[in-house]
Design an enzyme around this catalytic site. Structure first.
Site, PDB file in Angstrom:
ATOM      1  N   ASP A  82      82.905  55.609   5.323  1.00 59.31           N
ATOM      2  CA  ASP A  82      82.357  56.937   5.046  1.00 59.31           C
ATOM      3  C   ASP A  82      83.363  58.016   5.433  1.00 59.31           C
ATOM      4  O   ASP A  82      84.350  57.749   6.126  1.00 59.31           O
ATOM      5  CB  ASP A  82      81.052  57.128   5.840  1.00 59.31           C
ATOM      6  N   LYS A  83      83.061  59.235   4.988  1.00 58.07           N
ATOM      7  CA  LYS A  83      83.864  60.408   5.315  1.00 58.07           C
ATOM      8  C   LYS A  83      82.920  61.489   5.793  1.00 58.07           C
ATOM      9  O   LYS A  83      81.786  61.581   5.320  1.00 58.07           O
ATOM     10  CB  LYS A  83      84.576  60.848   4.029  1.00 58.07           C
ATOM     11  N   HIS A  84      83.388  62.292   6.733  1.00 59.55           N
ATOM     12  CA  HIS A  84      82.574  63.432   7.168  1.00 59.55           C
ATOM     13  C   HIS A  84      83.491  64.634   7.336  1.00 59.55           C
ATOM     14  O   HIS A  84      84.589  64.510   7.869  1.00 59.55           O
ATOM     15  CB  HIS A  84      81.878  63.111   8.499  1.00 59.55           C
ATOM     16  N   SER A  85      83.013  65.773   6.859  1.00 57.68           N
ATOM     17  CA  SER A  85      83.816  66.991   6.988  1.00 57.68           C
ATOM     18  C   SER A  85      83.164  67.926   7.995  1.00 57.68           C
ATOM     19  O   SER A  85      81.933  67.963   8.109  1.00 57.68           O
ATOM     20  CB  SER A  85      83.901  67.664   5.607  1.00 57.68           C
ATOM     21  N   THR A 122      76.726  69.522   1.322  1.00 53.16           N
ATOM     22  CA  THR A 122      76.733  68.585   0.184  1.00 53.16           C
ATOM     23  C   THR A 122      75.323  68.381  -0.384  1.00 53.16           C
ATOM     24  O   THR A 122      75.122  68.288  -1.590  1.00 53.16           O
ATOM     25  CB  THR A 122      77.330  67.240   0.649  1.00 53.16           C
ATOM     26  N   ARG A 170      70.974  73.946  20.040  1.00 55.94           N
ATOM     27  CA  ARG A 170      72.328  74.528  20.085  1.00 55.94           C
ATOM     28  C   ARG A 170      72.484  75.651  19.068  1.00 55.94           C
ATOM     29  O   ARG A 170      73.125  76.662  19.334  1.00 55.94           O
ATOM     30  CB  ARG A 170      73.378  73.434  19.811  1.00 55.94           C
ATOM     31  N   SER A 185      77.536  64.839  18.421  1.00 60.43           N
ATOM     32  CA  SER A 185      76.565  65.116  17.365  1.00 60.43           C
ATOM     33  C   SER A 185      76.956  64.394  16.071  1.00 60.43           C
ATOM     34  O   SER A 185      76.149  63.672  15.467  1.00 60.43           O
ATOM     35  CB  SER A 185      76.506  66.631  17.140  1.00 60.43           C
ATOM     36  N   LYS A 189      75.388  60.171  14.599  1.00 55.17           N
ATOM     37  CA  LYS A 189      74.787  59.905  13.276  1.00 55.17           C
ATOM     38  C   LYS A 189      75.613  58.874  12.521  1.00 55.17           C
ATOM     39  O   LYS A 189      75.075  58.008  11.829  1.00 55.17           O
ATOM     40  CB  LYS A 189      74.706  61.217  12.477  1.00 55.17           C
ATOM     41  N   LYS A 190      76.921  58.942  12.656  1.00 57.85           N
ATOM     42  CA  LYS A 190      77.793  58.011  11.917  1.00 57.85           C
ATOM     43  C   LYS A 190      77.699  56.607  12.513  1.00 57.85           C
ATOM     44  O   LYS A 190      77.703  55.613  11.790  1.00 57.85           O
ATOM     45  CB  LYS A 190      79.245  58.512  11.936  1.00 57.85           C
TER      46      LYS A 190
END
Ligand code: URA
Length: 438
Positions: A82-85, A122, A170, A185, A189-190
């Site tokens: 996966d990718k996360h930005s 997204t 937060r 954070s 999740k990942k």
């Protein structure tokens, strides 16, 4: 253990033990720890920071606060990556990247967020497609990942619920911009999503949450190190956000832009470079290629052959969207009734862009939120955004505003104009700035 004693220790600059962090996060999930106590600890962490070990313990505790996906049961014939930005403006990379990686044999269960502050999300972009189901149940999510190779969906309540609660606190207590809190954070999740490899796209520049390169670097390193220590091999790429990544910013307009890229109708070099660089890393982490050069070639081929576009189309229809989205995208995406060209009075080149202000112009049009529960207008946004160094002037607009009303269009046009500095063309650096490995 007593929550206020844990807060006191961090407030005074002490280092928390693993058991104290686990106790606090369990309490946050069960409700034993109050919102006030969680806010106080978040503020203490904001000011005092955390060691890598504390951050890893926090990440682990938040990961374990809910259920975890186990892809072994799905018996997938390829790696789960996966990718996360960290969030930007005109960042529609996921819509192109996930299907491209799927076309190369990877499996991408991408759990995405909504827009936050000036940045787009997204999920909001995909929800501009009529019928798209962004919150399917776990069985459908798994089935789509298995049959198509990718599925982009929203955060489920079951994964990392401690993060969901802490993030909401937060968000309203000015404690978002903390490297250990952001690290825990994102990674909780990942890790709960059961991945085998992760690529982090950490933004830097005027449209990033961490605008200074030093801060972006510190976040990129923290993410890569904590994730890899927790058993999730991770590479961070720092990418430039001193200008919108795509020439479109908004929801339907970015989706349309991504479809054009997938189909090869229009491929902007900066978008292509980020997709290829991130995709190559994902294929390498997944063991699908021998090196990054081969990874780049495979991603480029998946785009050029139309295989990535085909995966995108299948994902959309499997998640409730139209089967002919790629044939008739405008028919299935909402269009704003008013358009207005943003034209500067003097001629010159784009010298600088306050990218954050461009993102906020989209928010004021109604394309983003000022409160999490707010509805958004998927049709509005900006297109034809001029990039750094582009010639502009009375006959060459900076951007085209897509708005619900003439008044909203005027306001957004003024904001965009104010975000652009016109003068001599600047030196423009590469879009992929740095690579950091955990
Ligand atoms: N995105 C997240 O998921 N968490 C943060 O803390 C910041 C960005």
């Amino acid at each position: 253990m007593i929550p206020q004693e844990i807060i006191r220790r961090k407030r005074d600059g002490g280092v928390l033990e693993e058991a104290q962090i686990a106790f606090f996060i369990e309490g946050l999930t069960s409700g034993v720890v109050t919102e006030g106590q969680a806010a106080a600890l978040a503020m203490a962490i904001f000011f005092r920071g955390m060691t890598r070990r504390e951050c890893a313990d926090l990440t682990r505790a938040m990961t374990r606060s809910g259920s975890m996906l186990d892809w072994r049961r799905a018996d997938l014939p390829g790696p789960v990556v996966d990718k996360h930005s960290t969030g930007g403006v005109g960042d529609n990379i996921s819509l192109i990247l996930a299907p491209a990686v799927a076309a190369c044999g990877g499996f991408v269960p991408m759990i995405s967020g909504r827009g936050l502050g000036h940045t787009g999300g997204t999920l909001d972009k995909l929800e501009s497609i009529r019928g798209y189901q962004a919150t399917p149940d776990e069985a459908l999510f798994t089935a789509v990942v298995k049959s198509v190779g990718c599925a982009i969906i929203g955060q489920t309540g079951a994964l990392a619920p401690a993060d969901k609660r802490l993030y909401a606190i937060r968000d309203v207590t000015a404690t978002v911009e903390s490297i250990p809190l952001i690290t825990a954070s994102i990674l909780s999740k990942k890790l709960a999503a059961g991945l085998q490899g992760l690529v982090m796209d950490v933004k830097t520049g005027s449209g990033a949450f961490m605008a200074a390169l030093e801060e972006s670097r510190a976040l990129a390193l923290s993410l890569a190190e904590v994730a890899t220590t927790a058993g999730l091999p991770t590479v961070s790429l720092i990418t430039d956000m001193n200008e919108p990544l795509a020439s479109a910013a908004g929801n339907a307009v970015e989706t349309l832009h991504a479809i054009d890229h997938l189909l090869g109708a229009a491929r902007e070099p900066r978008v292509q470079e980020v997709v290829v660089a991130l995709g190559a890393e994902m294929l390498l982490l997944g063991g699908l290629v021998r090196d990054l050069d081969e990874g780049r070639r495979r991603i480029e081929a998946a785009l050029d052959s139309g295989a990535a576009a085909e995966r995108f189309a299948r994902m959309v229809s499997a998640l409730g969207g139209p089967a002919d989205l790629l044939e008739r995208p405008r028919h299935h995406l909402p269009e704003a009734p008013v358009t207005l060209a943003v034209t500067p009075q003097q001629a010159g080149h784009v010298r600088g862009i306050d990218t954050r202000a461009v993102g906020l112009a989209v928010v004021t049009l109604g394309g983003g939120r000022t409160r999490p529960q707010d509805p958004i207008d998927h049709a509005v946004g900006l297109t034809h955004l001029a990039g750094l160094g582009a010639p502009v002037g009375p006959g060459q607009p900076l951007a085209l505003v897509h708005a619900r009303s003439p008044e909203a269009a005027q306001e957004a046009a003024a904001r965009v104009l104010g975000a652009y500095e016109i003068g001599e063309a600047p030196q423009v650096g590469p879009v992929v700035v740095e690579r950091l490995v955990g």
